[in-house]
Scaffold this motif. Sequence first.
Motif, PDB file in Angstrom:
ATOM      1  N   VAL A  47      -9.956  -2.039  -1.183  1.00  0.00           N
ATOM      2  CA  VAL A  47      -9.303  -1.214  -0.171  1.00  0.00           C
ATOM      3  C   VAL A  47      -9.821  -1.683   1.178  1.00  0.00           C
ATOM      4  CG1 VAL A  47      -9.022   1.129   0.705  1.00  0.00           C
ATOM      5  CG2 VAL A  47      -9.133   0.725  -1.761  1.00  0.00           C
ATOM      6  N   GLU A  90       0.831  -1.212   0.000  1.00  0.00           N
ATOM      7  CA  GLU A  90       0.000   0.000   0.000  1.00  0.00           C
ATOM      8  C   GLU A  90       0.861   1.255   0.000  1.00  0.00           C
ATOM      9  OE1 GLU A  90      -0.161  -2.384   2.394  1.00  0.00           O
ATOM     10  OE2 GLU A  90      -2.234  -2.833   2.888  1.00  0.00           O
ATOM     11  N   PRO A 105      -3.852  -0.906  -4.392  1.00  0.00           N
ATOM     12  CA  PRO A 105      -4.845  -1.483  -3.480  1.00  0.00           C
ATOM     13  C   PRO A 105      -4.551  -2.975  -3.300  1.00  0.00           C
ATOM     14  CG  PRO A 105      -5.770  -1.284  -5.670  1.00  0.00           C
ATOM     15  CD  PRO A 105      -4.399  -0.641  -5.713  1.00  0.00           C
TER      16      PRO A 105
END
Length: 132
Positions: free
Chosen positions: A125, A105, A111
């Motif tokens: 996410v 990340e 994501p």
Amino acid sequence: MSASDQEAAEQRVQDAVRRRARTRAFAEAEDVISAVLSDPGVRKARERVEVAETEMGTELRARLQPFQDRYDQAVAEGDADALAGLCGGKHGRWGRICVLPDGHETSMEEPHWGRTGEGRPIAWVGSAPDDW
């Protein structure tokens, strides 16, 4: 009945009351969660999220598929070291496991990415535990 026997009996009663209260609270929470999740507006929002996650997963597939291939190979070979370096992000309830390296990340700014239980590429996410 001795004082210690009486105290032990009282403790068992208190423990039983606590267990009953906790079980009831969990049951009530599950009822509320079920009611919220069954709301047509919530279901429609979840469907829109799934469509967006699938579209994003498909768009990222060309670039991130090598990570899925490495994951598949590590699973097939039982390579615990390779699997240990993977992202902990998952959505266990939906059969998603992120196949990107731990810390992606921030280092890759990607994501979570992997496959659905049906094998479709998906990106998302956030994360949820296996039992949620």
